[in-house]
Motif scaffolding. Structure first.
Motif, PDB file in Angstrom:
ATOM      1  N   VAL A  68      44.970  45.207  35.672  1.00 40.99           N
ATOM      2  CA  VAL A  68      45.475  45.083  37.033  1.00 40.99           C
ATOM      3  C   VAL A  68      45.917  46.482  37.456  1.00 40.99           C
ATOM      4  O   VAL A  68      46.429  47.249  36.643  1.00 40.99           O
ATOM      5  N   THR A  69      45.718  46.813  38.720  1.00 36.03           N
ATOM      6  CA  THR A  69      46.208  48.094  39.234  1.00 36.03           C
ATOM      7  C   THR A  69      47.214  47.844  40.353  1.00 36.03           C
ATOM      8  O   THR A  69      47.160  46.822  41.035  1.00 36.03           O
ATOM      9  N   ILE A  70      48.111  48.781  40.510  1.00 39.09           N
ATOM     10  CA  ILE A  70      49.095  48.751  41.590  1.00 39.09           C
ATOM     11  C   ILE A  70      49.032  50.104  42.282  1.00 39.09           C
ATOM     12  O   ILE A  70      49.253  51.143  41.643  1.00 39.09           O
ATOM     13  N   ASP A  71      48.738  50.110  43.589  1.00 40.48           N
ATOM     14  CA  ASP A  71      48.650  51.377  44.315  1.00 40.48           C
ATOM     15  C   ASP A  71      50.044  51.857  44.721  1.00 40.48           C
ATOM     16  O   ASP A  71      51.051  51.185  44.455  1.00 40.48           O
ATOM     17  N   SER A  72      50.117  53.002  45.345  1.00 36.90           N
ATOM     18  CA  SER A  72      51.403  53.614  45.704  1.00 36.90           C
ATOM     19  C   SER A  72      52.240  52.762  46.647  1.00 36.90           C
ATOM     20  O   SER A  72      53.463  52.875  46.679  1.00 36.90           O
ATOM     21  N   GLU A  73      51.566  51.913  47.431  1.00 35.41           N
ATOM     22  CA  GLU A  73      52.276  51.044  48.368  1.00 35.41           C
ATOM     23  C   GLU A  73      52.776  49.757  47.714  1.00 35.41           C
ATOM     24  O   GLU A  73      53.426  48.944  48.362  1.00 35.41           O
ATOM     25  N   GLY A  74      52.422  49.555  46.445  1.00 35.38           N
ATOM     26  CA  GLY A  74      52.847  48.352  45.734  1.00 35.38           C
ATOM     27  C   GLY A  74      51.863  47.206  45.832  1.00 35.38           C
ATOM     28  O   GLY A  74      52.164  46.101  45.388  1.00 35.38           O
ATOM     29  N   ASP A  75      50.670  47.464  46.398  1.00 40.33           N
ATOM     30  CA  ASP A  75      49.650  46.420  46.493  1.00 40.33           C
ATOM     31  C   ASP A  75      48.986  46.224  45.139  1.00 40.33           C
ATOM     32  O   ASP A  75      48.542  47.184  44.501  1.00 40.33           O
ATOM     33  N   ILE A  76      48.905  44.980  44.707  1.00 39.44           N
ATOM     34  CA  ILE A  76      48.367  44.632  43.400  1.00 39.44           C
ATOM     35  C   ILE A  76      46.907  44.241  43.540  1.00 39.44           C
ATOM     36  O   ILE A  76      46.550  43.448  44.404  1.00 39.44           O
ATOM     37  N   ASN A  77      46.061  44.794  42.677  1.00 39.64           N
ATOM     38  CA  ASN A  77      44.644  44.454  42.645  1.00 39.64           C
ATOM     39  C   ASN A  77      44.369  43.794  41.302  1.00 39.64           C
ATOM     40  O   ASN A  77      44.417  44.443  40.254  1.00 39.64           O
ATOM     41  N   PHE A  78      44.060  42.492  41.329  1.00 37.85           N
ATOM     42  CA  PHE A  78      43.801  41.745  40.105  1.00 37.85           C
ATOM     43  C   PHE A  78      42.352  41.866  39.643  1.00 37.85           C
ATOM     44  O   PHE A  78      42.010  41.356  38.584  1.00 37.85           O
ATOM     45  N   SER A  79      41.507  42.527  40.432  1.00 38.09           N
ATOM     46  CA  SER A  79      40.094  42.700  40.057  1.00 38.09           C
ATOM     47  C   SER A  79      39.652  44.154  40.255  1.00 38.09           C
ATOM     48  O   SER A  79      38.707  44.425  40.998  1.00 38.09           O
ATOM     49  N   PRO A  80      40.317  45.082  39.604  1.00 39.36           N
ATOM     50  CA  PRO A  80      39.924  46.489  39.805  1.00 39.36           C
ATOM     51  C   PRO A  80      38.597  46.794  39.119  1.00 39.36           C
ATOM     52  O   PRO A  80      38.246  46.172  38.113  1.00 39.36           O
ATOM     53  N   LYS A  81      37.871  47.716  39.693  1.00 43.69           N
ATOM     54  CA  LYS A  81      36.629  48.197  39.077  1.00 43.69           C
ATOM     55  C   LYS A  81      37.017  49.397  38.224  1.00 43.69           C
ATOM     56  O   LYS A  81      36.932  50.541  38.653  1.00 43.69           O
ATOM     57  N   LEU A  82      37.459  49.099  37.021  1.00 41.37           N
ATOM     58  CA  LEU A  82      38.030  50.105  36.144  1.00 41.37           C
ATOM     59  C   LEU A  82      37.600  49.810  34.714  1.00 41.37           C
ATOM     60  O   LEU A  82      37.667  48.671  34.267  1.00 41.37           O
TER      61      LEU A  82
END
Length: 88
Positions: A68-82
Motif C-alpha cells: 500500500v502507498t500513502i502520498d504526501s496528502e495522506g491519500d491511500i492507494n491499495f493497488s499501487p503499481k510497485l
C-alpha cells in the motif's frame, strides 16, 4: 583514470546495504501520512520505507504480501503499481 573511478564507487552509499531504521522513515512522513499510516497500523500494516523525489514523498507499507502507498496528502492507494527489489 580507472583507479579514480573505482575509488569513487567505494565512496558510494548503497541503500541496499545500509537501510535506515523505522524511526528514520517515520520522521520523513508528512503529518497527513502519519495519520493515514496510524489508521492502517491498527490493522497490522508496517512501514517499509519512504520514497522521496523532488515533488513527492511516498510511504510504502505492507501487510503480508499486500503493498500500500500513502502520498504526501495522506491519500491511500491499495493497488499501487510497485515492485519491490526483493520481488523481482
Amino acid at each position: 583514470m580507472q583507479a579514480s573511478a573505482i575509488s569513487s564507487f567505494t565512496d558510494f552509499d548503497d541503500r541496499r546495504i545500509t537501510q535506515p531504521n523505522i524511526d528514520q522513515h517515520w520522521h520523513k512522513l508528512s503529518t497527513a501520512q502519519r495519520f493515514a499510516f496510524y489508521t492502517l497500523a491498527k490493522l497490522g500494516y508496517q512501514l517499509l520505507f519512504v520514497r522521496q523525489s523532488r515533488n513527492e514523498k511516498t510511504a510504502v507499507i505492507r501487510q503480508d504480501n499486500q503493498l500500500v502507498t500513502i502520498d504526501s496528502e495522506g491519500d491511500i492507494n491499495f493497488s499501487p503499481k510497485l515492485v519491490l527489489r526483493e520481488n523481482r
